[in-house]
Design a protein around this motif. Structure first.
Motif, PDB file in Angstrom:
ATOM      1  N   VAL A 125       5.912 -68.255 -15.771  1.00  0.00           N
ATOM      2  CA  VAL A 125       5.621 -67.190 -14.819  1.00  0.00           C
ATOM      3  C   VAL A 125       4.351 -67.540 -14.062  1.00  0.00           C
ATOM      4  O   VAL A 125       3.269 -67.648 -14.645  1.00  0.00           O
ATOM      5  CB  VAL A 125       5.455 -65.824 -15.530  1.00  0.00           C
ATOM      6  CG1 VAL A 125       5.116 -64.734 -14.515  1.00  0.00           C
ATOM      7  CG2 VAL A 125       6.709 -65.468 -16.316  1.00  0.00           C
ATOM      8  N   LEU A 126       4.503 -67.737 -12.745  1.00  0.00           N
ATOM      9  CA  LEU A 126       3.366 -67.956 -11.857  1.00  0.00           C
ATOM     10  C   LEU A 126       3.026 -66.597 -11.264  1.00  0.00           C
ATOM     11  O   LEU A 126       3.895 -65.943 -10.670  1.00  0.00           O
ATOM     12  CB  LEU A 126       3.730 -68.950 -10.760  1.00  0.00           C
ATOM     13  CG  LEU A 126       4.300 -70.289 -11.233  1.00  0.00           C
ATOM     14  CD1 LEU A 126       4.775 -71.113 -10.046  1.00  0.00           C
ATOM     15  CD2 LEU A 126       3.267 -71.051 -12.051  1.00  0.00           C
ATOM     16  N   LEU A 127       1.782 -66.147 -11.444  1.00  0.00           N
ATOM     17  CA  LEU A 127       1.402 -64.783 -11.087  1.00  0.00           C
ATOM     18  C   LEU A 127       0.333 -64.766 -10.006  1.00  0.00           C
ATOM     19  O   LEU A 127      -0.752 -65.330 -10.188  1.00  0.00           O
ATOM     20  CB  LEU A 127       0.887 -64.055 -12.334  1.00  0.00           C
ATOM     21  CG  LEU A 127       0.559 -62.578 -12.172  1.00  0.00           C
ATOM     22  CD1 LEU A 127       1.837 -61.766 -11.933  1.00  0.00           C
ATOM     23  CD2 LEU A 127      -0.163 -62.071 -13.414  1.00  0.00           C
ATOM     24  N   GLY A 128       0.639 -64.107  -8.893  1.00  0.00           N
ATOM     25  CA  GLY A 128      -0.319 -63.916  -7.805  1.00  0.00           C
ATOM     26  C   GLY A 128      -0.725 -62.456  -7.739  1.00  0.00           C
ATOM     27  O   GLY A 128       0.127 -61.559  -7.742  1.00  0.00           O
ATOM     28  N   ILE A 129      -2.023 -62.199  -7.676  1.00  0.00           N
ATOM     29  CA  ILE A 129      -2.548 -60.832  -7.718  1.00  0.00           C
ATOM     30  C   ILE A 129      -3.240 -60.514  -6.398  1.00  0.00           C
ATOM     31  O   ILE A 129      -4.097 -61.273  -5.939  1.00  0.00           O
ATOM     32  CB  ILE A 129      -3.507 -60.668  -8.911  1.00  0.00           C
ATOM     33  CG1 ILE A 129      -2.739 -60.955 -10.207  1.00  0.00           C
ATOM     34  CG2 ILE A 129      -4.121 -59.270  -8.926  1.00  0.00           C
ATOM     35  CD1 ILE A 129      -3.594 -61.105 -11.434  1.00  0.00           C
ATOM     36  N   GLU A 130      -2.868 -59.376  -5.810  1.00  0.00           N
ATOM     37  CA  GLU A 130      -3.452 -58.944  -4.541  1.00  0.00           C
ATOM     38  C   GLU A 130      -4.605 -57.971  -4.782  1.00  0.00           C
ATOM     39  O   GLU A 130      -4.694 -57.343  -5.840  1.00  0.00           O
ATOM     40  CB  GLU A 130      -2.391 -58.277  -3.668  1.00  0.00           C
ATOM     41  CG  GLU A 130      -1.303 -59.245  -3.243  1.00  0.00           C
ATOM     42  CD  GLU A 130      -0.341 -58.645  -2.246  1.00  0.00           C
ATOM     43  OE1 GLU A 130      -0.811 -58.169  -1.193  1.00  0.00           O
ATOM     44  OE2 GLU A 130       0.867 -58.648  -2.533  1.00  0.00           O
ATOM     45  N   GLU A 131      -5.466 -57.856  -3.774  1.00  0.00           N
ATOM     46  CA  GLU A 131      -6.660 -57.018  -3.884  1.00  0.00           C
ATOM     47  C   GLU A 131      -6.331 -55.566  -4.212  1.00  0.00           C
ATOM     48  O   GLU A 131      -7.057 -54.924  -4.959  1.00  0.00           O
ATOM     49  CB  GLU A 131      -7.483 -57.102  -2.589  1.00  0.00           C
ATOM     50  CG  GLU A 131      -8.832 -56.428  -2.677  1.00  0.00           C
ATOM     51  CD  GLU A 131      -9.739 -56.966  -3.785  1.00  0.00           C
ATOM     52  OE1 GLU A 131     -10.390 -56.139  -4.460  1.00  0.00           O
ATOM     53  OE2 GLU A 131      -9.800 -58.191  -3.983  1.00  0.00           O
ATOM     54  N   LEU A 188       2.262 -68.103 -18.936  1.00  0.00           N
ATOM     55  CA  LEU A 188       1.761 -67.319 -17.813  1.00  0.00           C
ATOM     56  C   LEU A 188       0.638 -68.088 -17.116  1.00  0.00           C
ATOM     57  O   LEU A 188      -0.342 -68.468 -17.745  1.00  0.00           O
ATOM     58  CB  LEU A 188       1.235 -65.975 -18.328  1.00  0.00           C
ATOM     59  CG  LEU A 188       0.682 -64.994 -17.305  1.00  0.00           C
ATOM     60  CD1 LEU A 188       1.785 -64.531 -16.351  1.00  0.00           C
ATOM     61  CD2 LEU A 188       0.048 -63.801 -18.022  1.00  0.00           C
ATOM     62  N   ILE A 189       0.802 -68.298 -15.802  1.00  0.00           N
ATOM     63  CA  ILE A 189      -0.148 -69.071 -15.010  1.00  0.00           C
ATOM     64  C   ILE A 189      -0.619 -68.228 -13.831  1.00  0.00           C
ATOM     65  O   ILE A 189       0.198 -67.720 -13.063  1.00  0.00           O
ATOM     66  CB  ILE A 189       0.509 -70.371 -14.467  1.00  0.00           C
ATOM     67  CG1 ILE A 189       1.096 -71.211 -15.598  1.00  0.00           C
ATOM     68  CG2 ILE A 189      -0.472 -71.154 -13.608  1.00  0.00           C
ATOM     69  CD1 ILE A 189       0.086 -71.780 -16.566  1.00  0.00           C
ATOM     70  N   SER A 190      -1.926 -68.089 -13.674  1.00  0.00           N
ATOM     71  CA  SER A 190      -2.477 -67.393 -12.523  1.00  0.00           C
ATOM     72  C   SER A 190      -2.412 -68.320 -11.313  1.00  0.00           C
ATOM     73  O   SER A 190      -2.832 -69.477 -11.386  1.00  0.00           O
ATOM     74  CB  SER A 190      -3.929 -67.001 -12.804  1.00  0.00           C
ATOM     75  OG  SER A 190      -4.496 -66.421 -11.657  1.00  0.00           O
ATOM     76  N   GLN A 191      -1.888 -67.802 -10.183  1.00  0.00           N
ATOM     77  CA  GLN A 191      -1.747 -68.645  -8.998  1.00  0.00           C
ATOM     78  C   GLN A 191      -1.961 -67.824  -7.731  1.00  0.00           C
ATOM     79  O   GLN A 191      -1.043 -67.238  -7.181  1.00  0.00           O
ATOM     80  CB  GLN A 191      -0.365 -69.320  -8.969  1.00  0.00           C
ATOM     81  CG  GLN A 191      -0.266 -70.330  -7.857  1.00  0.00           C
ATOM     82  CD  GLN A 191       1.017 -71.120  -7.913  1.00  0.00           C
ATOM     83  OE1 GLN A 191       1.783 -71.074  -8.874  1.00  0.00           O
ATOM     84  NE2 GLN A 191       1.268 -71.865  -6.860  1.00  0.00           N
ATOM     85  N   PHE A 192      -3.217 -67.798  -7.261  1.00  0.00           N
ATOM     86  CA  PHE A 192      -3.562 -66.988  -6.092  1.00  0.00           C
ATOM     87  C   PHE A 192      -2.848 -67.451  -4.830  1.00  0.00           C
ATOM     88  O   PHE A 192      -2.657 -66.669  -3.891  1.00  0.00           O
ATOM     89  CB  PHE A 192      -5.079 -66.946  -5.871  1.00  0.00           C
ATOM     90  CG  PHE A 192      -5.649 -68.171  -5.210  1.00  0.00           C
ATOM     91  CD1 PHE A 192      -5.832 -68.204  -3.839  1.00  0.00           C
ATOM     92  CD2 PHE A 192      -5.988 -69.290  -5.955  1.00  0.00           C
ATOM     93  CE1 PHE A 192      -6.354 -69.331  -3.223  1.00  0.00           C
ATOM     94  CE2 PHE A 192      -6.512 -70.412  -5.356  1.00  0.00           C
ATOM     95  CZ  PHE A 192      -6.696 -70.429  -3.976  1.00  0.00           C
ATOM     96  N   THR A 193      -2.397 -68.704  -4.781  1.00  0.00           N
ATOM     97  CA  THR A 193      -1.741 -69.204  -3.570  1.00  0.00           C
ATOM     98  C   THR A 193      -0.410 -68.505  -3.302  1.00  0.00           C
ATOM     99  O   THR A 193       0.108 -68.591  -2.180  1.00  0.00           O
ATOM    100  CB  THR A 193      -1.536 -70.731  -3.625  1.00  0.00           C
ATOM    101  OG1 THR A 193      -0.731 -71.051  -4.760  1.00  0.00           O
ATOM    102  CG2 THR A 193      -2.877 -71.458  -3.699  1.00  0.00           C
TER     103      THR A 193
END
Length: 148
Positions: free
Chosen positions: A29-35, A75-80
């Motif tokens: 799971v690549l996870l992108g988090i918005e403001e 689980l991987i954090s990925q802002f892109t």
């Protein structure tokens, strides 16, 4: 919040030559988090992830969830994943959450998933330059977006 989910036969994350997380059958799971994301988005995504029926049953149909197969999650954090690309050629990350907020929600997601699965979720290192190795099974790749 945006998540790219890949059904895998194996996946691992390495940072500076050290393996930080490794799974066999399960989900990368690549996870992108918005403001503007909050804890409610982590709750929705976590429940969706553990209940998605994307693993094959005995008839070869996608009818089983990760819980049904006792699978694992990396689980991987990925802002892109939050990149805006409509204008110009350089992606804009202006909607991505600031690091403090993003890391807190990333940790919350890990805790929620671990609680729902009754096992530890494997993770990358927030903000690090990571190398992800995986074998996509199917291939099956699904995008979840809390804004849609």
């Amino acid at each position: 919040m945006r998540a790219v989910i890949q059904r895998v036969t194996q996946a691992s994350c390495t940072v500076d030559g050290v393996c930080t997380g490794e799974i066999k059958q399960g989900l990368l799971v690549l996870l992108g988090i918005e403001e503007d994301d909050t804890d409610s988005e982590t709750e929705w995504v976590a429940h969706k992830l553990v209940n998605l029926r994307i693993f094959s049953d005995e008839a070869g149909l996608m009818n089983k969830s990760i819980q049904d197969i006792a699978g694992n999650i990396l689980l991987i954090s990925q802002f892109t994943l939050i990149a805006q690309t409509r204008k110009g050629n350089r992606p804009s990350f202006i909607r991505a959450a600031k690091p403090n907020k993003a890391e807190q929600l990333y940790q919350t997601m890990s805790e929620r998933l671990s609680a729902l699965l009754n096992k530890q979720v494997q993770m990358g290192v927030f903000g690090a330059d990571m190398e992800i190795d995986l074998c996509n099974d199917g291939p099956v790749t699904i995008i979840l977006d809390t804004k849609e």
